[in-house]
Design a protein around this motif. Structure first.
Motif, short mmCIF file in Angstrom:
data_model
loop_
_atom_site.label_atom_id
_atom_site.label_comp_id
_atom_site.label_asym_id
_atom_site.label_seq_id
_atom_site.Cartn_x
_atom_site.Cartn_y
_atom_site.Cartn_z
N GLY A 160 0.79 -1.17 0.05
CA GLY A 160 0.04 0.03 -0.04
C GLY A 160 0.92 1.26 -0.14
N ASN A 161 1.79 1.35 0.68
CA ASN A 161 2.68 2.46 1.02
C ASN A 161 3.78 2.59 -0.25
OD1 ASN A 161 1.69 3.93 3.40
ND2 ASN A 161 2.89 2.54 4.70
N ARG A 163 2.93 1.77 -3.19
CA ARG A 163 2.00 2.29 -4.24
C ARG A 163 1.94 3.67 -4.01
NH1 ARG A 163 -3.48 2.89 -5.00
NH2 ARG A 163 -4.23 2.68 -7.36
N ALA A 164 1.71 4.13 -2.85
CA ALA A 164 1.60 5.54 -2.52
C ALA A 164 2.79 6.53 -3.00
CB ALA A 164 1.28 5.91 -1.15
N GLN A 199 -0.78 -5.42 -3.79
CA GLN A 199 -1.59 -5.22 -2.80
C GLN A 199 -3.05 -6.02 -2.71
OE1 GLN A 199 -2.95 -1.06 -2.74
NE2 GLN A 199 -3.20 -1.15 -0.62
#
Lengths: 460, 208
Positions: A160-161, A163-164, A199
């Motif tokens: 998730g991070n 991707r961020a 993810q």
């Protein structure tokens, strides 16, 4: 040094009494210490002083010490680029905790808004250089800071991070004056898609299809990774762009490639044991950093620098003309004309002074560890974790073992990252202006910020 | 002519004058109310948003008699790993799960039970030690199996960034939604009001 020695001596427990009477070691001379500190105060201002630097660096690993030292001495003005240099060097030596902390610190500053910053406003001043501002880098450099943080998240399995972070990198590519140059950083779109796919392996509905499509729009040859592939291989080759000044007043920021063409034409990965039947996977180049640097389409500050250059050349022109006219008039027999000539010469001198005081120079500090080409490949992750990376030139394999190799992720989504060039580059921030650096360091507000930075570094 | 020269000199002196003095004193650490905006803020989700959002969810859930008012308290799993960050902000999702779990446990006062799947391997190891006789059974007795769950609280963080290149203004809209999913039927028995934060900022022109 004396201060450190004194502190160390004070911290030592009292040794047992010797059998024979030994001459007592000379007591630290308080006056000598005071003299030394006064000398350092004159030389280094608010610091850092040599004993503080030495104590700070003592706990740092040898290969990373030069980068820590640059960060320690460079202050907030160069903190972003020094954190970036430290972070990439730490990735190369496998110190991932330091790399994560360094890129987090760099991104914290990149994301900070300089709404009423005095050094930023000074950079706009006609009589101060752009290099007065705290360095944040050009969009391609900022994007690469997000990119490396994203790779570290992929390594840790935090998709998730990751991707961020890649979205943060891609966003930097949209910071363009011109619409035609926006959103063409295919590598970042690809990685957003890949991280989203990883993810979704723990649930969710992010398949990354839209991001792979965006990457393909910028790089039509791009191959979308097959659904069964769970290993991402990234290759970085060549030397990234460097910055230079151009224009009559050095007001233009231009990007140059340090090499006409990188010798590394191709990267090949071999997974598992190197047996007769095993095949190599060729990485597909997705993005060029020189292309990213040169296709931004202008910066907002370029207009300010052009204005400074225009002021500088106009005042120089007026000054020269007035001086020449004034000197000519001062040779006249008529007293009024001679007086007017003296005034004109004075005005000309004033304009010449204004012209020479104006500073239109573009800031050319840059992140010198960046690669030129980013390439990717994917595969089904084998059970055998062995990997071999070869860089291929025009005439076959190059005698160039990977300078950096990182493996990570988890069983669902693995990552291999390799670089052909070492990030352990020598020296301080390239392109820095030592006079500006020294002048900023003497400012009391800057010195206070630098001191806070050093305090925070001591806690890292 | 002399007057003009004096004016030019005055203008030059004004232009060359140093900027007004910057704040030189440092700032000692200060306590900031976590529910209010601090001296440093950006366009992303902040701690005050997480606290406010958790507070809203706790109030919502405690009013749901079909969930909280049952004779046997329902068992819920709530973990940071099931809060999906699909936004462009790097964030530790445990901030959400820890805040929610703490507020819910304290406010529900036993009307909701929470299961820790994060520690299930530790629990399994301890159960094995007890059953092998390497440890005694503890003081609470043994159960045939670990507790099964009735619901799982999941969440999703999404965002949309926008930028005006002519003004340099950037804006981030972030949305956070939580759902309580029935672990037997997959039915969503509760969904939180979407928590939306829209913030804009503009950096100095030297960085645009």
């Amino acid at each position: 040094m004396l201060g450190l020695a004194f502190a160390l001596l004070a911290a030592q427990p009292a040794p047992p009494a010797p059998a024979a009477i030994q001459p007592a070691p000379p007591a630290p001379d308080a006056r000598a210490i005071a003299r030394q500190r006064a000398e350092w105060k004159r030389q280094y201002g608010e610091g850092p002083y040599p004993d503080e630097t030495e104590a700070f660096l003592a706990s740092k690993p040898e290969p990373l010490r030069p980068y820590w030292a640059n960060l320690w001495r460079g202050g907030e003005r160069n903190a972003v680029v020094n954190f970036e240099r430290l972070g990439l060097a730490a990735m190369e030596v496998g110190d991932y905790r330091t790399a994560e902390a360094a890129f987090d610190a760099a991104l914290l500053r990149i994301e900070s808004v300089y709404a009423k910053d005095r050094l930023a406003s000074r950079a706009r001043d006609t009589f101060a250089k752009e290099a007065n501002k705290d360095f944040k880098g050009e969009p391609y450099e900022r994007a690469m800071a997000y990119y490396y943080r994203g790779l570290l998240y992929l390594r840790a399995g935090d998709y998730g991070n990751a991707r961020a972070a890649f979205k943060g990198a891609e966003y930097q590519d949209t910071v363009s004056e011109s619409e035609e140059f926006q959103g063409d950083f295919a590598m970042m779109n690809y990685l957003i898609g890949w991280a989203g796919r990883c993810q979704s392996l723990t649930g969710g509905d992010v398949d990354g299809a839209a991001d792979f499509a965006a990457a393909r729009a910028a790089q039509p040859d791009m191959v979308v990774p097959p659904p069964a592939h769970n290993l991402l291989m990234i290759s970085e080759t060549g030397a990234g762009p460097i910055k230079a000044q151009d224009g009559a007043m050095r007001e233009k920021l231009v990007f140059r490639s340090p090499e006409a063409a990188s010798p590394e034409r191709e990267t090949r990965f071999r997974l598992g044991p190197n047996t007769a039947g095993s095949s190599e996977i060729i990485a597909q180049p997705l993005s060029s950093l020189s292309f990213q640097a040169t296709t931004r389409g202008g910066r907002a500050i370029d207009g300010i620098l052009r204005g400074k250059a225009s002021f500088k050349s106009t005042t120089a022109g007026i000054g020269n003309a007035a001086l020449q006219a004034g000197f000519a008039m001062m040779t006249s027999r008529d007293e009024d004309t001679r007086n007017a000539g003296a005034v004109a010469s004075g005005v000309g001198l004033l304009f010449a002074l204004l012209s020479s005081a104006a500073r239109a120079d573009a800031d050319i500090r840059h992140w010198d560890q960046l690669p030129e080409t980013l390439a990717v490949a994917t595969a089904v992750r084998p059970k055998d974790p062995r990997v071999e990376v070869r860089f291929i030139g025009a005439n076959g394999p190059l005698p160039m073992p990977p300078a950096a190799l990182m493996q990570g992720g988890d069983a669902r989504c693995g990552i291999i990252w390799a670089r052909s060039r070492s990030a352990l580059v020598p020296g301080d921030v390239p392109g820095d202006d030592p006079r500006v650096r020294a002048a900023v360091a003497k400012r009391r507000d800057a010195a206070a910020k630098d001191k806070m930075l050093r305090n925070s570094l001591s806690q890292l | 002519m002399h007057k003009q020269l004096a004016l030019i000199l005055l203008a030059a002196a004004t232009a060359l004058a140093p900027a007004d003095a910057a704040p030189r004193r440092g700032q000692a650490a200060v306590d900031v109310d976590p529910q209010n905006r601090g001296p440093v803020s950006g366009t992303g989700i902040e701690m005050r948003d997480i606290i406010g959002m958790s507070d809203r969810i706790v109030r919502d859930l405690l009013q749901r008699a079909d969930i909280v008012g049952t004779a046997v308290p329902p068992r819920i799993i709530l973990e940071g790993s099931r809060i999906r960050n699909q936004s462009s902000q790097r964030i530790d999702t445990d901030l959400f799960s820890d805040q929610l779990r703490a507020q819910l446990i304290r406010a529900a006062a036993g009307k909701l039970r929470f299961l820790s799947r994060e520690t299930i391997s530790d629990v399994a190891a301890e159960r094995e030690l007890k059953r092998e006789g390497q440890t005694d059974v503890g003081t609470r007795g043994m159960t045939r199996a670990v507790a099964g769950s009735d619901y799982r609280l999941i969440g999703r963080i999404t965002s949309q960034d926008a930028r005006n290149n002519s003004t340099g203004m950037t804006q981030r809209s972030t949305q956070v939604v939580f759902e309580l999913v029935d672990m037997e039927t997959t039915e969503t028995v509760y969904i939180s009001e979407p928590f939306v934060v829209v913030r804009a900022q503009r950096d100095d022109i030297v960085y645009r």
